[in-house]
Design an enzyme around this catalytic site. Structure first.
Site, short mmCIF file in Angstrom:
data_model
loop_
_atom_site.label_atom_id
_atom_site.label_comp_id
_atom_site.label_asym_id
_atom_site.label_seq_id
_atom_site.Cartn_x
_atom_site.Cartn_y
_atom_site.Cartn_z
N ASN A 1 0.26 54.32 -4.24
CA ASN A 1 0.77 53.12 -3.74
C ASN A 1 0.88 51.97 -4.76
O ASN A 1 1.73 51.01 -4.58
CB ASN A 1 -0.45 52.84 -2.74
CG ASN A 1 0.04 53.50 -1.45
OD1 ASN A 1 0.83 54.24 -1.22
ND2 ASN A 1 -0.99 53.43 -0.61
N THR B 1 -8.00 55.98 3.35
CA THR B 1 -8.20 55.72 2.14
C THR B 1 -9.41 55.21 1.56
O THR B 1 -9.74 54.22 2.00
CB THR B 1 -6.72 54.78 1.83
OG1 THR B 1 -5.58 55.29 2.34
CG2 THR B 1 -6.52 54.28 0.48
N CYS C 1 -1.09 49.23 3.76
CA CYS C 1 -1.48 50.07 2.62
C CYS C 1 -1.54 49.29 1.28
O CYS C 1 -2.38 49.06 0.84
CB CYS C 1 -0.59 51.14 2.60
SG CYS C 1 -0.92 52.48 4.11
N GLY D 1 4.24 44.17 2.11
CA GLY D 1 3.10 43.77 3.15
C GLY D 1 2.75 45.06 3.58
O GLY D 1 2.77 46.17 3.26
N GLU E 1 -3.59 60.46 3.23
CA GLU E 1 -2.39 60.31 4.06
C GLU E 1 -1.43 59.64 2.93
O GLU E 1 -1.47 58.86 2.44
CB GLU E 1 -2.70 59.88 5.54
CG GLU E 1 -3.23 58.48 5.27
CD GLU E 1 -2.28 57.27 5.02
OE1 GLU E 1 -0.93 57.45 5.50
OE2 GLU E 1 -2.53 56.23 4.86
N ASP F 1 -12.53 57.51 19.34
CA ASP F 1 -12.52 56.33 19.08
C ASP F 1 -13.60 55.49 19.85
O ASP F 1 -13.78 55.72 20.95
CB ASP F 1 -10.89 55.61 19.41
CG ASP F 1 -10.72 54.46 18.59
OD1 ASP F 1 -10.06 54.41 17.54
OD2 ASP F 1 -11.40 53.31 19.15
N PHE G 1 12.71 52.48 -3.47
CA PHE G 1 11.67 51.21 -3.45
C PHE G 1 12.42 50.21 -4.83
O PHE G 1 11.75 49.59 -5.13
CB PHE G 1 10.32 51.55 -4.02
CG PHE G 1 9.57 52.31 -2.84
CD1 PHE G 1 8.71 51.45 -2.17
CD2 PHE G 1 9.50 53.79 -2.53
CE1 PHE G 1 8.12 51.93 -0.98
CE2 PHE G 1 9.15 54.21 -1.69
CZ PHE G 1 8.23 53.28 -0.61
N LEU H 1 1.85 58.42 4.71
CA LEU H 1 2.72 58.37 5.81
C LEU H 1 3.33 56.90 5.98
O LEU H 1 2.57 55.91 5.62
CB LEU H 1 1.92 58.23 7.39
CG LEU H 1 1.01 59.37 7.57
CD1 LEU H 1 0.48 59.57 8.81
CD2 LEU H 1 2.14 60.83 7.26
#
Length: 433
Positions: free
Chosen positions: A211, A122, A263, A260, A151, A30, A252, A153
């Site tokens: 998503n 993403t 993602c 919110g 991913e 990083d 869901f 997650l």
């Protein structure tokens, strides 16, 4: 295998740590020197249950390390994962790929042997092609291959999701790259956790499509909740009734104040922009985005209605500020719009969240932050459940009644029992009932 993870944020840190726990040797990179220093001293930059202990165990075992030196970390790596941020770009909502391409250029300079470069971030369809083009300026296809490995997650359950995934999607155009990815994920049981190999562009789109579909389910049940309120039906029973259909499923389908987080908001916007760019408009997703945005502020109006139509001079306590439980993530949290609506109506707002208050303070100007739920409810005219942390599920309603001034409870998550609430002297307003 030797793995380098570029980016030590949510995705990079969780993924790198879990790979190390599989037995691989992982270096997380990083640019933020303070973040790396904190990680080396065992301090996590995010709240994720179990992550601190897993990091500590793998650092102690010599399988996990942190650095700001990208070039040194990349040399000799079998696979280099790009897990940097791709925030929504101002103006058009497209994913900002600046960090991805900057990282790719640095990787290209540092590679010194056969390597697979993996986009974990993403990214929109076609990004892998651009990453490959940058790498080809210095390296041949025989030396470097580019893979998409999105991913999936969930914040608050990321470690379990990584180790017990529904599927692992690998988009690769190269046989050797597929072999490297299969070896990286070999510790997972392939009979239980299948590796799905696809083309690279297909893998990139799978992430966005997944998503967007989940965001659509959330928005659909929220609109059904409004219809239930208007017709006298119960959204909980409706969700249960349709969720028993194996083609739909129960997940869901919990009515709430809107989605919110890191993602869904940015990924739905990016998918809309991709649809425009390829002249394949995503009209359903466009409607989902509009409905969700309006719903968050509508939750503020719902609280005002529960107060009798006016919040002027009133005090409202919000329980839960993060966008979901088991995270400190405040990105696009419904609480932000709810606070704004209440303050615009003249209310004073008190708030409490078990983990996110430090993240919330810069975003929620004028809010009084409290030590616990009962402190937040002190002298409040209304108490509102915004995020369904476990600690709020079994609150002592009689104790709450002793400290609150008003008798209005608003449950935006369908958690509280109406009978217990009413026995304590409160009136309950909830969604879809």
């Amino acid at each position: 295998m030797r793995i380098t993870m570029i980016g030590s944020g949510y995705v990079g840190l969780v993924s790198g740590t879990c790979f190390a726990d599989f037995g691989h040797h992982v270096t997380c990179v990083d640019k933020d020197a303070k973040k790396i220093e904190a990680l080396e001293n065992g301090r996590m930059p995010i709240y994720e249950p179990g992550l601190d202990a897993l990091v500590a165990a793998n650092v102690a075992a010599g399988r996990l390390a942190f650095t700001t030196d990208l070039a040194r970390a990349v040399k000799g790596a079998d696979a280099v994962f790009i897990a940097v941020g791709t925030p929504s770009r101002r103006g058009d909502g497209h994913a900002d790929l600046t960090y991805v391409f900057d990282a790719t250029r640095e990787i290209a300079e540092a590679i010194d042997g056969p390597c697979v470069v993996v986009t974990k971030s993403t990214v929109p369809v076609g990004t892998g092609d651009k990453v490959e083009a940058i790498l080809r300026e210095k390296h041949t296809a025989e030396k470097v291959a580019v893979v998409s490995n999105p991913e999936f997650l969930r914040e608050g359950a990321a470690i379990d999701d990584f180790k017990r995934p529904d599927r692992i999607v690998v988009g690769a155009e190269d046989t050797r790259a597929r072999g490297v990815m299969a070896e990286i994920y070999r510790p997972l049981n392939p009979n239980v956790h299948p590796l799905l190999f696809t083309g690279r562009r297909t893998a990139e789109l799978i992430k966005y499509a997944a998503n967007a579909f989940l965001a659509t389910k959330i928005t659909f049940i929220n609109e059904i909740a409004d219809l239930c309120e208007a017709t006298g039906a119960d959204v909980g029973d409706v969700a249960h009734g349709i969720g028993l259909d194996s083609r739909i499923g129960p997940k869901f389908l919990q009515a709430g104040p809107g989605y919110g987080g890191s993602c869904f908001p940015k990924d739905t916007l990016a998918l809309l922009k991709t649809g425009e760019d390829f002249e394949a408009p995503q009209r359903i997703v466009e409607a989902v985005v509009k409905v969700n945005d309006s719903r968050k502020r509508a939750m503020g109006r719902k609280v005002i209605q529960a107060l009798g139509g006016s919040a002027e001079g009133k005090t409202v306590a919000l329980l839960g500020l993060a966008f979901k439980p088991n995270t400190d993530d405040m990105r696009d949290a419904p609480a932000i719009a709810i606070v704004q609506a209440l303050q615009d109506a003249g209310a004073a707002v008190r708030g409490y969240d078990p983990e996110s208050m430090e993240m919330a303070k810069p975003l929620l100007d004028g809010v009084t932050f409290c030590s616990d739920a009962y402190d937040a409810a002190k002298d409040a005219d209304a108490v509102v459940l915004v995020t369904e942390w476990d600690v709020f599920r079994a609150l002592d309603m009689r104790r709450l009644a002793e400290v609150a001034k008003g008798r209005v409870l608003v449950d935006l998550r369908g958690v509280w029992d109406k009978g217990a609430v009413e026995r304590a002297g409160f009136t309950l307003t909830s969604l879809g009932r």
